[in-house]
Motif scaffolding. Structure first.
Motif, PDB file in Angstrom:
ATOM      1  N   LEU A 150       0.818  -1.208   0.000  1.00  0.00           N
ATOM      2  CA  LEU A 150       0.000   0.000   0.000  1.00  0.00           C
ATOM      3  C   LEU A 150       0.854   1.261   0.000  1.00  0.00           C
ATOM      4  N   PHE A 151       0.343   2.273  -0.660  1.00  0.00           N
ATOM      5  CA  PHE A 151       0.940   3.598  -0.598  1.00  0.00           C
ATOM      6  C   PHE A 151       0.078   4.456   0.313  1.00  0.00           C
ATOM      7  N   ARG A 152       0.736   5.260   1.109  1.00  0.00           N
ATOM      8  CA  ARG A 152       0.038   6.197   1.990  1.00  0.00           C
ATOM      9  C   ARG A 152      -0.004   7.531   1.265  1.00  0.00           C
ATOM     10  N   VAL A 153      -1.209   7.981   0.944  1.00  0.00           N
ATOM     11  CA  VAL A 153      -1.383   9.254   0.257  1.00  0.00           C
ATOM     12  C   VAL A 153      -1.803  10.267   1.323  1.00  0.00           C
ATOM     13  N   ASP A 154      -0.918  11.207   1.611  1.00  0.00           N
ATOM     14  CA  ASP A 154      -1.113  12.181   2.676  1.00  0.00           C
ATOM     15  C   ASP A 154      -1.237  13.561   2.039  1.00  0.00           C
ATOM     16  N   VAL A 155      -2.422  14.143   2.125  1.00  0.00           N
ATOM     17  CA  VAL A 155      -2.673  15.431   1.486  1.00  0.00           C
ATOM     18  C   VAL A 155      -2.968  16.467   2.560  1.00  0.00           C
ATOM     19  N   ASP A 156      -2.160  17.511   2.564  1.00  0.00           N
ATOM     20  CA  ASP A 156      -2.321  18.604   3.520  1.00  0.00           C
ATOM     21  C   ASP A 156      -2.521  19.877   2.708  1.00  0.00           C
ATOM     22  N   PRO A 157      -3.744  20.409   2.689  1.00  0.00           N
ATOM     23  CA  PRO A 157      -4.004  21.568   1.839  1.00  0.00           C
ATOM     24  C   PRO A 157      -3.240  22.807   2.310  1.00  0.00           C
ATOM     25  N   PRO A 158      -2.929  23.698   1.379  1.00  0.00           N
ATOM     26  CA  PRO A 158      -2.287  24.951   1.761  1.00  0.00           C
ATOM     27  C   PRO A 158      -3.202  25.753   2.697  1.00  0.00           C
ATOM     28  N   GLU A 159      -2.616  26.613   3.473  1.00  0.00           N
ATOM     29  CA  GLU A 159      -3.357  27.417   4.455  1.00  0.00           C
ATOM     30  C   GLU A 159      -4.562  28.132   3.841  1.00  0.00           C
ATOM     31  N   ILE A 160      -4.411  28.634   2.638  1.00  0.00           N
ATOM     32  CA  ILE A 160      -5.494  29.379   1.999  1.00  0.00           C
ATOM     33  C   ILE A 160      -6.752  28.521   1.788  1.00  0.00           C
ATOM     34  N   PHE A 161      -6.582  27.201   1.680  1.00  0.00           N
ATOM     35  CA  PHE A 161      -7.719  26.304   1.477  1.00  0.00           C
ATOM     36  C   PHE A 161      -8.145  25.554   2.746  1.00  0.00           C
ATOM     37  N   SER A 162      -7.477  25.793   3.847  1.00  0.00           N
ATOM     38  CA  SER A 162      -7.728  25.009   5.064  1.00  0.00           C
ATOM     39  C   SER A 162      -9.145  25.166   5.627  1.00  0.00           C
ATOM     40  N   ALA A 163      -9.816  26.241   5.317  1.00  0.00           N
ATOM     41  CA  ALA A 163     -11.196  26.411   5.781  1.00  0.00           C
ATOM     42  C   ALA A 163     -12.161  25.522   5.006  1.00  0.00           C
ATOM     43  N   ASP A 164     -11.771  25.168   3.779  1.00  0.00           N
ATOM     44  CA  ASP A 164     -12.644  24.360   2.918  1.00  0.00           C
ATOM     45  C   ASP A 164     -12.258  22.897   2.840  1.00  0.00           C
ATOM     46  N   TYR A 165     -10.962  22.603   3.052  1.00  0.00           N
ATOM     47  CA  TYR A 165     -10.472  21.238   2.900  1.00  0.00           C
ATOM     48  C   TYR A 165      -9.680  20.815   4.127  1.00  0.00           C
ATOM     49  N   ALA A 166      -9.883  19.589   4.541  1.00  0.00           N
ATOM     50  CA  ALA A 166      -9.183  19.062   5.715  1.00  0.00           C
ATOM     51  C   ALA A 166      -7.983  18.213   5.292  1.00  0.00           C
ATOM     52  N   HIS A 167      -7.056  18.065   6.203  1.00  0.00           N
ATOM     53  CA  HIS A 167      -5.928  17.154   6.008  1.00  0.00           C
ATOM     54  C   HIS A 167      -6.509  15.752   5.834  1.00  0.00           C
ATOM     55  N   SER A 168      -5.968  14.976   4.923  1.00  0.00           N
ATOM     56  CA  SER A 168      -6.516  13.656   4.640  1.00  0.00           C
ATOM     57  C   SER A 168      -5.397  12.642   4.416  1.00  0.00           C
ATOM     58  N   VAL A 169      -5.593  11.448   4.941  1.00  0.00           N
ATOM     59  CA  VAL A 169      -4.668  10.344   4.714  1.00  0.00           C
ATOM     60  C   VAL A 169      -5.486   9.162   4.214  1.00  0.00           C
ATOM     61  N   ARG A 170      -5.085   8.634   3.072  1.00  0.00           N
ATOM     62  CA  ARG A 170      -5.752   7.468   2.492  1.00  0.00           C
ATOM     63  C   ARG A 170      -4.695   6.456   2.110  1.00  0.00           C
ATOM     64  N   TYR A 171      -5.107   5.197   1.956  1.00  0.00           N
ATOM     65  CA  TYR A 171      -4.196   4.128   1.548  1.00  0.00           C
ATOM     66  C   TYR A 171      -4.636   3.608   0.197  1.00  0.00           C
ATOM     67  N   CYS A 172      -3.666   3.414  -0.682  1.00  0.00           N
ATOM     68  CA  CYS A 172      -3.973   3.153  -2.075  1.00  0.00           C
ATOM     69  C   CYS A 172      -3.057   2.061  -2.633  1.00  0.00           C
ATOM     70  N   CYS A 173      -3.594   1.226  -3.517  1.00  0.00           N
ATOM     71  CA  CYS A 173      -2.818   0.149  -4.137  1.00  0.00           C
ATOM     72  C   CYS A 173      -1.945   0.716  -5.266  1.00  0.00           C
ATOM     73  N   PRO A 174      -0.919  -0.019  -5.677  1.00  0.00           N
ATOM     74  CA  PRO A 174      -0.043   0.460  -6.756  1.00  0.00           C
ATOM     75  C   PRO A 174      -0.771   0.727  -8.071  1.00  0.00           C
ATOM     76  N   ASP A 175      -1.778  -0.071  -8.400  1.00  0.00           N
ATOM     77  CA  ASP A 175      -2.510   0.137  -9.654  1.00  0.00           C
ATOM     78  C   ASP A 175      -3.254   1.465  -9.648  1.00  0.00           C
ATOM     79  N   CYS A 176      -3.872   1.800  -8.529  1.00  0.00           N
ATOM     80  CA  CYS A 176      -4.608   3.063  -8.458  1.00  0.00           C
ATOM     81  C   CYS A 176      -3.660   4.257  -8.403  1.00  0.00           C
ATOM     82  N   ILE A 177      -2.500   4.083  -7.779  1.00  0.00           N
ATOM     83  CA  ILE A 177      -1.492   5.150  -7.788  1.00  0.00           C
ATOM     84  C   ILE A 177      -1.117   5.456  -9.238  1.00  0.00           C
ATOM     85  N   ALA A 178      -0.917   4.414 -10.040  1.00  0.00           N
ATOM     86  CA  ALA A 178      -0.579   4.610 -11.451  1.00  0.00           C
ATOM     87  C   ALA A 178      -1.738   5.278 -12.185  1.00  0.00           C
ATOM     88  N   ALA A 179      -2.964   4.866 -11.904  1.00  0.00           N
ATOM     89  CA  ALA A 179      -4.132   5.428 -12.575  1.00  0.00           C
ATOM     90  C   ALA A 179      -4.329   6.904 -12.249  1.00  0.00           C
TER      91      ALA A 179
END
Length: 80
Positions: A32-61
Motif C-alpha cells: 500500500l501507498f500512503r497518500v497524505d494530502v495537507d491543503p495549503p493554508e489558503i484552502f484550510s477552511a474548505d479542505y481538511a488534512h486527509s490520509v488514504r491508503y492506495c494500491c499500486p494500480d490506483c497510484i498509477a491510474a
C-alpha cells in the motif's frame, strides 16, 4: 509518498490486509501507498488534512507515475 512498510522503517506490518480507498481491493500492507494530502493554508477552511491508503494500480491510474524513477532510485533499483 511512501509505502506503508517504508513509513514504518521497513519492518513490515503484521496487520491484516487493508482495502485500497479507490478500488476497494484488499491489499497487503507492504504494497500500500500512503497518500497524505495537507491543503495549503489558503484552502484550510474548505479542505481538511486527509490520509488514504492506495494500491499500486490506483497510484498509477491517478497519474503518479512521475514518482516512479525517484522511488526506484531511492530503493536502489536503478543503475546510476
Amino acid at each position: 509518498m511512501k509505502s506503508v512498510e517504508r513509513e514504518r522503517g521497513g519492518a513490515g506490518d503484521v496487520s491484516p490486509d487493508r482495502e485500497c480507498y479507490r478500488c476497494d481491493r484488499d491489499v497487503a500492507p507492504p504494497r500500500l501507498f500512503r497518500v497524505d494530502v495537507d491543503p495549503p493554508e489558503i484552502f484550510s477552511a474548505d479542505y481538511a488534512h486527509s490520509v488514504r491508503y492506495c494500491c499500486p494500480d490506483c497510484i498509477a491510474a491517478m497519474g503518479m507515475l512521475e514518482f516512479t524513477e525517484r522511488w526506484k532510485k531511492e530503493a536502489g533499483l536503478l543503475e546510476e
